[in-house]
Design a protein around this motif. Structure first.
Motif, PDB file in Angstrom:
ATOM      1  N   TYR A  88       0.842  -1.193   0.000  1.00 16.38           N
ATOM      2  CA  TYR A  88       0.000   0.000   0.000  1.00 16.38           C
ATOM      3  C   TYR A  88       0.879   1.245   0.000  1.00 16.38           C
ATOM      4  CZ  TYR A  88      -3.103   3.689   1.667  1.00 16.38           C
ATOM      5  OH  TYR A  88      -3.793   4.874   1.799  1.00 16.38           O
ATOM      6  N   GLY A  89       1.894   1.250   0.849  1.00 12.28           N
ATOM      7  CA  GLY A  89       2.793   2.394   0.918  1.00 12.28           C
ATOM      8  C   GLY A  89       3.516   2.646  -0.387  1.00 12.28           C
ATOM      9  N   ARG A  90       3.808   1.591  -1.129  1.00  8.18           N
ATOM     10  CA  ARG A  90       4.493   1.732  -2.406  1.00  8.18           C
ATOM     11  C   ARG A  90       3.543   2.057  -3.554  1.00  8.18           C
ATOM     12  NH1 ARG A  90       6.600  -3.013  -0.307  1.00  8.18           N
ATOM     13  NH2 ARG A  90       5.503  -4.312  -1.823  1.00  8.18           N
ATOM     14  N   GLY A  91       2.237   2.020  -3.281  1.00  7.47           N
ATOM     15  CA  GLY A  91       1.274   2.226  -4.361  1.00  7.47           C
ATOM     16  C   GLY A  91       1.383   1.131  -5.395  1.00  7.47           C
ATOM     17  N   GLN A  92       1.742  -0.048  -4.927  1.00 11.49           N
ATOM     18  CA  GLN A  92       2.087  -1.138  -5.846  1.00 11.49           C
ATOM     19  C   GLN A  92       0.907  -1.583  -6.711  1.00 11.49           C
ATOM     20  OE1 GLN A  92       4.593  -4.205  -4.120  1.00 11.49           O
ATOM     21  NE2 GLN A  92       3.416  -5.788  -5.174  1.00 11.49           N
ATOM     22  N   HIS A  93      -0.297  -1.459  -6.195  1.00 15.16           N
ATOM     23  CA  HIS A  93      -1.474  -1.905  -6.933  1.00 15.16           C
ATOM     24  C   HIS A  93      -2.211  -0.741  -7.601  1.00 15.16           C
ATOM     25  CE1 HIS A  93      -1.787  -5.879  -4.410  1.00 15.16           C
ATOM     26  NE2 HIS A  93      -0.705  -5.794  -5.134  1.00 15.16           N
ATOM     27  N   TRP A  94      -1.569   0.403  -7.646  1.00 17.55           N
ATOM     28  CA  TRP A  94      -2.180   1.570  -8.259  1.00 17.55           C
ATOM     29  C   TRP A  94      -1.491   1.897  -9.577  1.00 17.55           C
ATOM     30  CZ3 TRP A  94      -2.134   5.522  -3.597  1.00 17.55           C
ATOM     31  CH2 TRP A  94      -2.897   4.990  -2.552  1.00 17.55           C
ATOM     32  N   PRO A 106       0.299  11.108 -17.279  1.00 16.24           N
ATOM     33  CA  PRO A 106       0.535  12.467 -16.786  1.00 16.24           C
ATOM     34  C   PRO A 106      -0.151  12.713 -15.445  1.00 16.24           C
ATOM     35  CG  PRO A 106      -1.211  12.492 -18.419  1.00 16.24           C
ATOM     36  CD  PRO A 106      -0.682  11.075 -18.382  1.00 16.24           C
ATOM     37  N   PHE A 107       0.432  13.630 -14.665  1.00 17.63           N
ATOM     38  CA  PHE A 107      -0.116  13.960 -13.359  1.00 17.63           C
ATOM     39  C   PHE A 107      -0.766  15.338 -13.431  1.00 17.63           C
ATOM     40  CE2 PHE A 107       3.479  11.099 -12.503  1.00 17.63           C
ATOM     41  CZ  PHE A 107       2.789  10.078 -11.860  1.00 17.63           C
ATOM     42  N   LEU A 108      -2.078  15.335 -13.303  1.00 16.24           N
ATOM     43  CA  LEU A 108      -2.845  16.566 -13.360  1.00 16.24           C
ATOM     44  C   LEU A 108      -3.586  16.764 -12.046  1.00 16.24           C
ATOM     45  CD1 LEU A 108      -4.393  16.061 -16.919  1.00 16.24           C
ATOM     46  CD2 LEU A 108      -2.313  17.337 -16.333  1.00 16.24           C
ATOM     47  N   GLU A 109      -3.994  17.975 -11.798  1.00 19.62           N
ATOM     48  CA  GLU A 109      -4.761  18.246 -10.583  1.00 19.62           C
ATOM     49  C   GLU A 109      -6.155  17.647 -10.735  1.00 19.62           C
ATOM     50  OE1 GLU A 109      -6.224  21.976  -7.755  1.00 19.62           O
ATOM     51  OE2 GLU A 109      -4.820  22.304  -9.428  1.00 19.62           O
ATOM     52  N   TYR A 121      -7.231  10.014  -4.695  1.00 18.13           N
ATOM     53  CA  TYR A 121      -5.784  10.250  -4.615  1.00 18.13           C
ATOM     54  C   TYR A 121      -5.213  10.491  -6.007  1.00 18.13           C
ATOM     55  CZ  TYR A 121      -1.092   9.553  -2.608  1.00 18.13           C
ATOM     56  OH  TYR A 121       0.199   9.710  -2.162  1.00 18.13           O
ATOM     57  N   GLN A 122      -4.556  11.630  -6.213  1.00 17.68           N
ATOM     58  CA  GLN A 122      -4.058  11.996  -7.539  1.00 17.68           C
ATOM     59  C   GLN A 122      -2.571  12.328  -7.584  1.00 17.68           C
ATOM     60  OE1 GLN A 122      -5.898  12.247 -10.629  1.00 17.68           O
ATOM     61  NE2 GLN A 122      -7.224  10.948  -9.394  1.00 17.68           N
ATOM     62  N   THR A 123      -1.900  12.419  -6.451  1.00 19.64           N
ATOM     63  CA  THR A 123      -0.497  12.820  -6.470  1.00 19.64           C
ATOM     64  C   THR A 123       0.385  11.757  -7.088  1.00 19.64           C
ATOM     65  OG1 THR A 123       1.408  13.398  -5.071  1.00 19.64           O
ATOM     66  CG2 THR A 123      -0.244  11.953  -4.124  1.00 19.64           C
ATOM     67  N   LYS A 174      -2.630  19.402   1.931  1.00 13.40           N
ATOM     68  CA  LYS A 174      -4.016  18.985   2.106  1.00 13.40           C
ATOM     69  C   LYS A 174      -4.163  17.500   1.772  1.00 13.40           C
ATOM     70  CE  LYS A 174      -8.600  19.095   2.184  1.00 13.40           C
ATOM     71  NZ  LYS A 174      -9.346  18.959   3.452  1.00 13.40           N
ATOM     72  N   THR A 175      -3.482  17.035   0.736  1.00 13.97           N
ATOM     73  CA  THR A 175      -3.540  15.620   0.371  1.00 13.97           C
ATOM     74  C   THR A 175      -2.974  14.762   1.487  1.00 13.97           C
ATOM     75  OG1 THR A 175      -3.346  16.117  -1.989  1.00 13.97           O
ATOM     76  CG2 THR A 175      -2.787  13.880  -1.309  1.00 13.97           C
ATOM     77  N   PHE A 176      -1.881  15.219   2.090  1.00 17.89           N
ATOM     78  CA  PHE A 176      -1.301  14.482   3.216  1.00 17.89           C
ATOM     79  C   PHE A 176      -2.278  14.423   4.377  1.00 17.89           C
ATOM     80  CE2 PHE A 176       0.969  14.935   7.328  1.00 17.89           C
ATOM     81  CZ  PHE A 176       1.420  13.620   7.431  1.00 17.89           C
ATOM     82  N   PHE A 177      -2.903  15.553   4.692  1.00 19.10           N
ATOM     83  CA  PHE A 177      -3.853  15.559   5.805  1.00 19.10           C
ATOM     84  C   PHE A 177      -5.007  14.604   5.541  1.00 19.10           C
ATOM     85  CE2 PHE A 177      -7.806  16.946   7.718  1.00 19.10           C
ATOM     86  CZ  PHE A 177      -7.459  16.988   9.056  1.00 19.10           C
ATOM     87  N   ASP A 178      -5.579  14.676   4.354  1.00 19.34           N
ATOM     88  CA  ASP A 178      -6.710  13.806   4.026  1.00 19.34           C
ATOM     89  C   ASP A 178      -6.307  12.331   4.100  1.00 19.34           C
ATOM     90  OD1 ASP A 178      -8.304  16.016   3.603  1.00 19.34           O
ATOM     91  OD2 ASP A 178      -8.126  15.960   1.415  1.00 19.34           O
TER      92      ASP A 178
END
Length: 244
Positions: A98-104, A109-112, A119-121, A176-180
């Motif tokens: 999960y921490g590695r985002g291995q299954h994501w 491209p990274f957009l807002e 989760y988009q970062t 904000k992403t970290f807090f959420d």
């Protein structure tokens, strides 16, 4: 969100089906027990190889994360994140896939994204935590001349409110992403089955009256709404079941 009523909010989340009563990612029990933990470059950061209890966080990071969790779910009219050992749950999650985002999907491209896209970062959770904790420490020391864990509860709440309301920003990662994310992970760790590291001694389940992962409830179907007095059971059973 930082008010005496937040525990009622947690109850509402759980009974409304929003809070997660199982972790968002499975944790392999061997991780953090001296057998090594595979990880991929740039999918987070190398885990901190410490004690059995510490799989990813450094001692300083663990102290900060524990302090954050303690304010998100305080020990007021019942057990909080401290009693539930939520920090161990988070530590194991960050050390695992999960921490590695291995299954994501973690390519550009990274957009807002929008509020409904989740989760988009470009940073996997472990990397987001690591960068954000550094930035949080810098902010607190520049503002209050002390780390987050050393601040008074009122100041800690003010900092968390600043993150939540986007009054505090970080340079490398979205605050904000970290807090959420840490709020979501803290709730997960509080209510998850104890085999994943949090909800120690099933304190959260005892508090809300959740009977746990029992085989079935056929004996209690016709209770006509009466309260069912059952001791909670983990996926690994109750302590008494495993006694020699």
């Amino acid at each position: 969100m930082f008010s005496p009523t937040r525990r009622k909010v947690l109850k509402a989340l759980l009974f409304g089906g929003t809070a997660i009563a199982a972790p968002s990612a499975l944790y392999a029990a061997k991780y953090g027990r001296g057998e090594g933990m595979p990880w991929s470059p740039f999918r987070g950061q190398p885990p901190y190889h410490g004690t059995v209890e510490a799989s990813f966080f450094t001692p300083a990071e663990r102290t900060t994360v524990a302090a954050i969790c303690a304010r998100l779910i305080p020990s007021d009219d019942g057990p909080g994140a401290t009693e539930a050992d939520v920090v161990t749950f988070l530590d194991r999650q960050m050390a695992g896939f999960y921490g590695r985002g291995q299954h994501w999907y973690m390519q550009g491209p990274f957009l807002e994204g929008t509020a409904t896209q989740g989760y988009q970062t470009e940073h996997p959770p472990a990397q987001l935590y690591r960068h954000a904790l550094v930035a949080l420490d810098v902010y607190c020391r520049n503002t209050y001349e002390a780390g987050f864990a050393e601040l008074s509860e009122d100041r800690q709440d003010a900092v968390l409110k600043g993150l939540d309301e986007e009054e505090i920003t970080f340079e490398k990662v979205p605050a904000k992403t970290f807090f959420d994310l840490i709020l979501k992970n803290t709730i997960e760790g509080f209510f998850a089955d104890p085999i994943y590291g949090g909800n120690r001694d099933m304190v959260a389940w005892h508090y809300i009256g959740f009977p746990g992962t029992r085989y079935d409830y056929r004996d209690f179907v016709g209770h006509d709404g009466a309260r069912i007095q059952l001791e909670p059971v983990s996926l690994s059973g109750r302590p008494g079941w495993n006694s020699p």
